[in-house]
Design an enzyme around this catalytic site. Structure first.
Site, PDB file in Angstrom:
ATOM      1  N   ARG A  31       0.874  -1.209   0.009  1.00 35.77           N
ATOM      2  CA  ARG A  31       0.021   0.010   0.032  1.00 35.77           C
ATOM      3  C   ARG A  31       0.862   1.331  -0.245  1.00 35.77           C
ATOM      4  O   ARG A  31       0.617   2.271   0.472  1.00 35.77           O
ATOM      5  CB  ARG A  31      -1.035  -0.314   1.095  1.00 35.77           C
ATOM      6  CG  ARG A  31      -2.056  -1.004   0.850  1.00 35.77           C
ATOM      7  CD  ARG A  31      -2.598  -1.723   2.369  1.00 35.77           C
ATOM      8  NE  ARG A  31      -3.387  -2.648   2.006  1.00 35.77           N
ATOM      9  CZ  ARG A  31      -3.480  -4.075   1.710  1.00 35.77           C
ATOM     10  NH1 ARG A  31      -2.201  -4.201   1.556  1.00 35.77           N
ATOM     11  NH2 ARG A  31      -4.366  -4.844   1.417  1.00 35.77           N
ATOM     12  N   GLU A  74       6.237 -22.022  31.263  1.00 35.77           N
ATOM     13  CA  GLU A  74       7.840 -22.295  31.394  1.00 35.77           C
ATOM     14  C   GLU A  74       8.692 -20.964  32.150  1.00 35.77           C
ATOM     15  O   GLU A  74       9.604 -20.506  31.943  1.00 35.77           O
ATOM     16  CB  GLU A  74       8.380 -22.456  29.974  1.00 35.77           C
ATOM     17  CG  GLU A  74       7.795 -23.451  29.198  1.00 35.77           C
ATOM     18  CD  GLU A  74       8.669 -24.836  29.374  1.00 35.77           C
ATOM     19  OE1 GLU A  74       9.979 -24.736  29.490  1.00 35.77           O
ATOM     20  OE2 GLU A  74       8.147 -25.823  29.289  1.00 35.77           O
TER      21      GLU A  74
HETATM   22  C1  LIG Z   1      -1.707 -22.395  27.983  1.00 36.58           C
HETATM   23  C2  LIG Z   1      -0.868 -22.830  29.029  1.00 36.58           C
HETATM   24  C3  LIG Z   1      -0.137 -24.128  29.181  1.00 36.58           C
HETATM   25  C4  LIG Z   1       0.470 -24.472  30.347  1.00 36.58           C
HETATM   26  N1  LIG Z   1       0.998 -25.788  30.097  1.00 36.58           N
HETATM   27  C5  LIG Z   1       1.755 -26.230  31.225  1.00 36.58           C
HETATM   28  C6  LIG Z   1       2.112 -27.696  31.281  1.00 36.58           C
HETATM   29  O1  LIG Z   1       2.022 -28.213  30.312  1.00 36.58           O
HETATM   30  N2  LIG Z   1       2.658 -27.923  32.569  1.00 36.58           N
HETATM   31  C7  LIG Z   1       2.562 -27.522  33.582  1.00 36.58           C
HETATM   32  O2  LIG Z   1       2.996 -27.967  34.571  1.00 36.58           O
HETATM   33  N3  LIG Z   1       1.930 -26.242  33.580  1.00 36.58           N
HETATM   34  C8  LIG Z   1       1.756 -25.705  32.606  1.00 36.58           C
HETATM   35  N4  LIG Z   1       1.186 -24.269  32.416  1.00 36.58           N
HETATM   36  C9  LIG Z   1       1.279 -23.494  33.935  1.00 36.58           C
HETATM   37  C10 LIG Z   1       2.193 -22.550  33.748  1.00 36.58           C
HETATM   38  O3  LIG Z   1       3.377 -22.833  33.869  1.00 36.58           O
HETATM   39  C11 LIG Z   1       1.733 -21.599  34.997  1.00 36.58           C
HETATM   40  O4  LIG Z   1       0.673 -21.153  34.727  1.00 36.58           O
HETATM   41  C12 LIG Z   1       2.883 -20.446  35.396  1.00 36.58           C
HETATM   42  O5  LIG Z   1       4.006 -21.211  35.606  1.00 36.58           O
HETATM   43  C13 LIG Z   1       2.529 -19.644  36.134  1.00 36.58           C
HETATM   44  O6  LIG Z   1       1.856 -19.796  37.410  1.00 36.58           O
HETATM   45  P1  LIG Z   1       0.522 -19.319  37.919  1.00 36.58           P
HETATM   46  O7  LIG Z   1      -0.592 -19.601  36.939  1.00 36.58           O
HETATM   47  O8  LIG Z   1       0.102 -20.402  39.148  1.00 36.58           O
HETATM   48  O9  LIG Z   1       0.923 -17.879  38.511  1.00 36.58           O
HETATM   49  P2  LIG Z   1       1.323 -17.442  40.036  1.00 36.58           P
HETATM   50  O10 LIG Z   1       2.510 -18.362  40.389  1.00 36.58           O
HETATM   51  O11 LIG Z   1       0.167 -17.645  40.998  1.00 36.58           O
HETATM   52  O12 LIG Z   1       1.788 -16.211  39.774  1.00 36.58           O
HETATM   53  C14 LIG Z   1       0.871 -14.879  39.631  1.00 36.58           C
HETATM   54  C15 LIG Z   1       1.878 -13.710  39.179  1.00 36.58           C
HETATM   55  O13 LIG Z   1       2.644 -13.760  40.325  1.00 36.58           O
HETATM   56  C16 LIG Z   1       4.038 -13.418  40.098  1.00 36.58           C
HETATM   57  N5  LIG Z   1       5.031 -13.917  40.775  1.00 36.58           N
HETATM   58  C17 LIG Z   1       4.847 -15.335  41.368  1.00 36.58           C
HETATM   59  N6  LIG Z   1       6.107 -15.452  42.265  1.00 36.58           N
HETATM   60  C18 LIG Z   1       6.745 -14.452  42.255  1.00 36.58           C
HETATM   61  C19 LIG Z   1       7.749 -14.138  42.775  1.00 36.58           C
HETATM   62  N7  LIG Z   1       8.771 -15.100  43.635  1.00 36.58           N
HETATM   63  N8  LIG Z   1       8.412 -12.680  42.452  1.00 36.58           N
HETATM   64  C20 LIG Z   1       7.865 -12.044  41.488  1.00 36.58           C
HETATM   65  N9  LIG Z   1       6.668 -12.319  41.045  1.00 36.58           N
HETATM   66  C21 LIG Z   1       6.093 -13.569  41.443  1.00 36.58           C
HETATM   67  C22 LIG Z   1       4.261 -14.118  38.705  1.00 36.58           C
HETATM   68  O14 LIG Z   1       5.013 -13.779  37.730  1.00 36.58           O
HETATM   69  C23 LIG Z   1       2.712 -13.812  37.935  1.00 36.58           C
HETATM   70  O15 LIG Z   1       2.635 -12.504  37.555  1.00 36.58           O
HETATM   71  C24 LIG Z   1       0.450 -23.930  31.500  1.00 36.58           C
HETATM   72  C25 LIG Z   1      -0.311 -22.530  31.501  1.00 36.58           C
HETATM   73  C26 LIG Z   1      -0.819 -22.262  30.381  1.00 36.58           C
HETATM   74  C27 LIG Z   1      -1.680 -20.925  30.658  1.00 36.58           C
END
Ligand SMILES: Cc1cc2nc3c(=O)[nH]c(=O)nc-3n(C[C@H](O)[C@H](O)[C@H](O)COP(=O)(O)OP(=O)(O)OC[C@H]3O[C@@H](n4cnc5c(N)ncnc54)[C@H](O)[C@@H]3O)c2cc1C
Lengths: 360, 418
Positions: B297, B395
């Protein structure tokens, strides 16, 4: 085959320049900035590192290998990590010599390059920047008109380092639509070196405005090669130097954060400080890799305009972010001139402006 | 010597996957985004042929030693190749890439922690028959980032011949396909003793269809909808004692040859740059599309003009390009270190932090730049923006990876910097 490890000789350059920068440049940096001058001895000692020779191909009297731009970038990072104003002052002759090596004629090289490589430090310099807010290297206001076998040069330049005592300047100018560069002896009629400039940073490097008021130059003083790639070489040099400044600031802030205590523990143990440092380190590495890739392309003779421009732009933003955070990590002390971080912030802001002040 | 030359096999592979992406993934990308939960069969059946032919190792690096003509070892490029493959597949479609059948994440855990006998027993299946998936279940409803806080229990049965698992796992990538819809397996992390912390957390292989393992939910997601994300409940789920990977001993991981919890965490050093590579694939898709779209474009990017003459679009695009390249180079640095056998935990997390952020920045900018068109579902940009967002979350979230980077840089333990 892709690799991010410097070669043995490059590592030697890194180690040597790093030692020089930390032992010779850094200790002088504060006073040089305050007094707006560089002690002459440090230029003499630095000259002995042979960094200019590293940038000039063997056929022209230097010792450059196939990675001259990369090695130049590595050296500039180290110099700038010590002090960028002193480092650039030390490599100032390169801004004159490298363009001659890359785009000059045999006669020009013989007249200027050979004596420079065989002699000691000489303040040969270049004039690219024009002191207007809308300075544009692709549309220079400094112009030269061909008239028989002479050129008539007119314009105003700024940020011309050592214009007061350089024997000659490499002056960038527009000839019609072309970007050109001319060797202009400083004592040519019509060359007026104006007052020394004052800038926020880079104060150890004396720069001047220079007026070219209808300067007649023989046609043979124009560099015959293409000039645009020289700007890419400067962009890479700026990017690598920005990485050096940022690294100096990061390392200083890191050490400070580890030993400075508040609320009974080192401030680095707070995530808000630790995460700033982590991001600073990541951004420094990212910028360095971009600069290296652009330098590598220059050395390979590949098109590098895009890569050099992006590397420089990235590094400009990175170095401002990193030095600004370094000031924040030192708190009130960061604002005090006794500590180096505020100087680094002053220098960092200039990188988008500094085109032409260093080259690989 | 510093060098940016790509080995020919890598460029060839990227070209090949590019074609696959264009012909097989892109045309179906919108459909599977609209039909969450359906298996993207066009892609999975096709890629399965390749995966099976390679003995099921879909995304594990070839680390075998190869000699050149003079009998000298050639530089290893296994992870470099892998990163390029993941990047190129994600350029095609990140959701489909995640749904690739084969040893996958579960397989990586088996590889990292299993005995040779276990590897043979569990991984063999990926080299034969119908497509199969494996999954890795760590996250629980109350514990994501804080993996050491998981509660799923493993107890020995009275006769000592079986493990009995009880607990709930969520967000298991490919969980439904691994646990229910194919003859795959799930690697489940569970604790032998909740009071013993990390040392008691062990990986267990649960075969698909094992009684007591139940897929209770498929998540509805912001993006990567071609990939199933399952909640799985374990209720008195009995598995053979030999399905515990590695040693039963409760130890700190060092004494068990680095194969316990700590060892598994180390596999993240390998997988994080691959997540970053996936992020970069989406970023490149968005960036290339935007640039091409605008060029058609009449909008081009000039690189030599100074700031004050750049248009706002030029400035954005230049930033996107630079950010993209910078992040990708960080990924390449992390994988080449991996190939060279160097500790790359720092570089891996750096690349993950950067790429996770950059992918979203670029995809969001792309939607913004193309205005009403960018926002519309007639293009894939809005989908890529949604797909990109996951990369800063799984991860290890951006914060967790910053923690890892900061600890390394500052020399702090996880107790000193939390
Ligand atoms: C689409 C998808 C696929 C996934 N696949 C897999 C899989 O195959 N296997 C598996 O086991 N898991 C899987 N997960 C899980 C994923 O790894 C977790 O969701 C992720 O590690 C975050 O954990 P939580 O959601 O419990 O967030 P929380 O741990 O509750 O964290 C919430 C917030 O707090 C922050 N936080 C936590 N601790 C700290 C700290 N010490 N300092 C600063 N900030 C902090 C985090 O960064 C985040 O912003 C998947 C998740 C999704 C959404």
């Amino acid at each position: 085959m892709i690799s991010f490890t410097p070669g043995d000789e490059q590592q030697l350059v890194i180690d040597t320049v790093r030692r020089f920068a930390s032992e010779q440049l850094r200790p002088l940096a504060h006073d040089a900035d305050e007094q707006r001058s560089t002690p002459a001895e440090v230029l003499t000692r630095g000259w002995e590192l042979g960094l200019l020779h590293n940038a000039i191909p063997e056929a022209l009297g230097g010792i450059a290998d196939a990675q001259a731009a990369l090695t130049g970038a590595l050296a500039l990072e180290e110099l700038a990590a010590g002090d960028v104003a002193l480092g650039w002052h030390l490599l100032l002759p390169a801004t004159f010599a490298v363009p001659l090596a890359r785009a000059g004629s045999d006669a020009q090289r013989e007249r200027w390059l050979t004596p420079l490589l065989e002699g000691g430090y000489a303040p040969l310099s270049a004039a690219l920047i024009e002191p207007t807010w809308d300075f544009d290297p692709t549309a220079l206001q400094t112009v030269a008109f061909a008239d028989g076998d002479e050129y008539l040069l007119t314009g105003l330049k700024g940020y011309v380092a050592r214009a007061n005592d350089a024997a000659a300047l490499l002056v960038y100018a527009r000839v019609g639509d072309e970007l050109a560069a001319f060797i202009v002896p400083r004592d040519s009629a019509g060359v007026a070196v104006l007052d020394r400039e004052q800038h926020m940073g880079l104060r150890a490097l004396p720069t001047y405005q220079v007026r070219f008021d209808g300067v007649w130059l023989p046609a043979a003083s124009r560099l015959p090669g293409t000039i645009e790639p020289l700007l890419d070489r400067s962009r890479v040099a700026l990017a690598a130097s920005a990485v050096g400044v940022a690294r100096g600031a990061y390392e200083y802030a890191r050490a400070y954060a580890l030993q400075r205590e508040a609320f009974g523990r080192p401030i680095a143990q707070n995530q808000s400080i630790a995460f700033m440092l982590a991001e600073m380190a990541i951004e420094i590495d990212a910028a360095r890799l971009l600069a290296w890739e652009a330098a590598w392309r220059l050395d390979r003779g590949l098109p590098a305009m895009r890569e050099a421009a992006l590397a420089a732009q990235y590094a400009d933003e990175m170095v401002l972010m990193v030095t600004d955070r370094a000031v924040q990590i030192l708190g009130g002390h960061g604002y005090i001139r006794e500590y180096p971080v505020e100087r680094w912030l002053r220098e960092a802001r200039g990188f988008p402006t500094f085109l032409g002040l260093a080259i690989v | 010597m510093i060098d940016f030359e790509m080995p020919t096999p890598v460029s060839r592979q990227v070209q090949f996957i590019g074609m696959l992406g264009e012909q097989v993934m892109r045309p179906r990308a919108r459909y599977y985004d609209d039909h969450e939960g359906e298996r993207p069969v066009e892609y999975t059946s096709l890629i399965w042929q390749t995966v099976r032919a390679q003995g099921g190792r879909n995304f594990s690096a070839d680390t075998s030693e190869r000699l050149d003509r003079d009998g000298r070892p050639r530089p290893r490029i296994g992870y470099l190749m892998l990163a390029h493959m993941v990047e190129a597949l994600s350029w095609g479609d990140a959701g489909m890439y995640l749904a690739t059948p084969g040893a996958g994440l579960g397989g990586a855990a088996v590889d990292a922690t299993g005995t040779p006998e276990q590897k043979e027993r569990f991984l063999r299946r990926f080299g034969e028959g119908e497509p199969k998936w494996s999954a890795m279940a760590m996250t629980e409803p109350h514990a994501g980032s804080d993996t050491a806080a998981i509660r799923t229990r493993a107890r020995l049965s009275d006769d000592g011949r079986e493990w009995i698992l009880d607990g709930e796992k969520i967000f298991v990538t490919s969980g439904a396909m691994a646990a229910r819809d194919s003859a795959g397996f799930v690697v489940v992390w569970a604790t032998l003793d909740p009071s013993a912390g990390r040392a008691a957390i062990k990986p267990f292989v649960v075969e698909a269809g094992t009684p007591g393992m139940l897929v209770t939910k498929l998540e509805h997601k912001h993006g990567i909808r071609a990939s199933d994300t399952a909640a799985i409940i374990f209720q008195h789920c009995r598995i053979p004692r030999e399905n515990l990977l590695g040693s039963e001993e409760i130890s700190d991981g060092r004494s068990s040859g680095g194969k316990g919890f700590a060892g598994a965490m180390r596999t993240f050093d390998a997988t994080r740059p691959l997540v970053a590579a996936s992020a970069i694939g989406i970023a490149r898709a968005s960036l290339e599309f935007t640039i091409t779209y605008l060029r058609q474009r009449g909008v081009t990017i000039r690189y030599d003009v100074p700031l004050h003459r750049q248009t706002a679009i030029e400035r954005d695009l230049r930033q996107m390009e630079a950010q993209h390249r910078a992040a990708w180079l960080l990924v390449l640095r992390a994988v080449t270190a991996m190939d060279a056998g160097q500790d790359n935990a720092l570089e891996a997390s750096m690349s993950k932090v950067k790429a996770g952020q950059v992918a979203t920045f670029i995809a969001q900018k792309a939607v913004e730049l193309l205005g009403p068109e960018g926002y519309s579902c007639t293009l894939l940009l809005e989908k890529w923006m949604r797909d990109a967002r996951i990369n800063d979350i799984y991860e290890g979230t951006g914060q967790i990876n910053r923690l890892i980077v900061a600890r390394r840089l500052l020399g702090y333990s996880s107790r000193e910097l939390r």
